[in-house]
Design a protein around this motif. Structure first.
Motif, short mmCIF file in Angstrom:
data_model
loop_
_atom_site.label_atom_id
_atom_site.label_comp_id
_atom_site.label_asym_id
_atom_site.label_seq_id
_atom_site.Cartn_x
_atom_site.Cartn_y
_atom_site.Cartn_z
N ILE A 134 0.70 -1.33 0.00
CA ILE A 134 0.04 0.07 -0.03
C ILE A 134 0.99 1.26 0.01
O ILE A 134 1.71 1.40 0.70
N VAL A 135 0.62 1.98 -0.93
CA VAL A 135 1.30 3.49 -0.90
C VAL A 135 0.19 4.26 -0.27
O VAL A 135 -1.02 4.51 -0.73
N ILE A 136 0.58 4.90 0.69
CA ILE A 136 -0.30 6.08 1.49
C ILE A 136 0.46 7.54 1.57
O ILE A 136 1.21 7.84 1.12
N ARG A 137 -0.77 8.30 1.60
CA ARG A 137 -0.22 10.00 1.67
C ARG A 137 -0.98 10.32 2.91
O ARG A 137 -2.38 10.69 3.03
N THR A 138 -0.44 10.29 4.13
CA THR A 138 -0.81 10.93 5.39
C THR A 138 0.30 11.10 6.23
O THR A 138 1.15 10.30 6.39
N ALA A 139 0.17 11.99 7.38
CA ALA A 139 1.05 12.34 8.15
C ALA A 139 1.02 11.28 9.43
O ALA A 139 1.84 10.98 10.19
N ASP A 140 -0.21 10.90 9.43
CA ASP A 140 -0.68 9.94 10.55
C ASP A 140 -0.65 8.63 10.21
O ASP A 140 -1.63 7.74 10.23
N VAL A 141 0.57 7.98 10.14
CA VAL A 141 0.91 6.50 9.63
C VAL A 141 0.38 5.57 10.69
O VAL A 141 -0.34 4.59 10.42
N ALA A 142 0.55 6.01 12.05
CA ALA A 142 0.29 5.21 12.94
C ALA A 142 -1.50 5.02 13.09
O ALA A 142 -1.99 3.82 13.43
N GLY A 143 -2.14 6.02 12.86
CA GLY A 143 -3.53 5.70 12.78
C GLY A 143 -4.14 5.26 11.51
O GLY A 143 -4.78 4.34 11.75
N TYR A 144 -3.28 5.13 10.49
CA TYR A 144 -3.68 4.31 9.36
C TYR A 144 -3.49 3.20 9.65
O TYR A 144 -4.37 2.12 9.42
N VAL A 145 -2.31 2.79 10.13
CA VAL A 145 -2.18 1.17 10.79
C VAL A 145 -3.20 0.72 11.61
O VAL A 145 -3.74 -0.46 11.55
N ARG A 146 -3.61 1.65 12.57
CA ARG A 146 -4.73 1.24 13.66
C ARG A 146 -5.98 0.75 12.69
O ARG A 146 -6.52 -0.30 13.04
N ARG A 147 -6.38 1.65 11.68
CA ARG A 147 -7.44 1.27 11.16
C ARG A 147 -7.23 -0.10 10.39
O ARG A 147 -8.43 -0.61 10.43
N LEU A 148 -6.17 -0.26 9.59
CA LEU A 148 -5.91 -1.52 9.06
C LEU A 148 -6.05 -2.69 10.02
O LEU A 148 -6.66 -3.78 9.65
N GLY A 149 -5.79 -2.59 11.07
CA GLY A 149 -5.69 -3.57 12.24
C GLY A 149 -6.98 -4.15 12.76
O GLY A 149 -7.05 -5.23 13.21
N VAL A 150 -8.10 -3.22 12.45
CA VAL A 150 -9.48 -3.73 12.94
C VAL A 150 -10.26 -4.31 11.69
O VAL A 150 -11.10 -4.78 12.06
N LEU A 151 -9.66 -4.15 10.42
CA LEU A 151 -10.28 -4.99 9.34
C LEU A 151 -10.24 -6.13 9.43
O LEU A 151 -9.36 -6.98 10.10
N PRO A 152 -11.27 -7.01 9.20
CA PRO A 152 -11.37 -8.42 9.27
C PRO A 152 -10.37 -9.11 8.44
O PRO A 152 -10.03 -8.65 7.29
N GLY A 153 -9.41 -10.02 8.78
CA GLY A 153 -8.57 -10.75 8.14
C GLY A 153 -7.11 -10.28 7.83
O GLY A 153 -6.37 -10.63 7.35
N VAL A 154 -7.02 -8.69 8.41
CA VAL A 154 -5.79 -8.15 8.06
C VAL A 154 -4.91 -8.53 9.16
O VAL A 154 -5.33 -8.13 10.47
N THR A 155 -3.76 -8.83 8.80
CA THR A 155 -2.70 -9.14 10.01
C THR A 155 -1.32 -8.88 9.30
O THR A 155 -1.18 -8.29 8.20
N ASP A 156 -0.13 -9.24 10.05
CA ASP A 156 0.99 -8.86 9.59
C ASP A 156 0.93 -7.63 9.18
O ASP A 156 1.81 -7.46 7.79
#
Length: 146
Positions: A76-98
């Motif tokens: 994933i290529v992202i454009r945000t200053a809040d990378v940690a927030g983006y990662v937290r959002r990913l972490g709650v999606l079903p099946g998203v790990t690692d």
């Protein structure tokens, strides 16, 4: 515990290769495979565990009806200053790990597992729909060897 600074010899590497192939191998089986006694193998394995080279043993379990039949690696290529927030959002999606931030062409790499292709596609569509997501590249896993 960090891996050992001590160099691993050929016997250590051979033992590690056998354990990677079969983590349930007995010390006697490992000893026969590398030409050492059970006691000598046990001492080496315990040393490798203490040194942090062997970090654990695991069972790779797939329950009937609960199989993650579809696996994909997603860059994933992202454009945000809040990378940690983006990662937290990913972490709650079903099946998203690692979830890993990485250097190079992509900013984040994730593993997505799902019981069906449709559910995998829904998760990918969700990630692609976020305003911070510039682009994704998906590699569907065909065969998993370990």
């Amino acid at each position: 515990m960090p891996p050992t600074d001590r160099q691993l010899d050929e016997l250590d590497l051979a033992l590690l290769a056998h354990l990677v192939a079969d983590a349930r191998a007995t010390m006697a089986d490992l000893g026969r495979s590398v030409g050492l006694s059970r006691t000598a193998v046990l001492a080496r394995v315990q040393r490798l565990e203490r040194a942090g080279v062997i970090r654990g043993y695991r069972a790779d379990v797939v329950l009937p009806g609960d199989a993650a039949a579809h696996r994909a690696r997603v860059g994933i290529v992202i454009r945000t200053a809040d990378v940690a927030g983006y990662v937290r959002r990913l972490g709650v999606l079903p099946g998203v790990t690692d979830i890993e931030t990485v250097t190079g062409e992509y900013d984040v790499m994730v593993l997505v597992t799902a019981p069906s292709a449709g559910e995998l596609d829904a998760v990918l569509d969700g990630i692609q729909g976020w305003r911070e997501t510039v682009r994704t590249t998906t590699w569907v896993v065909l065969t998993r060897y370990r």
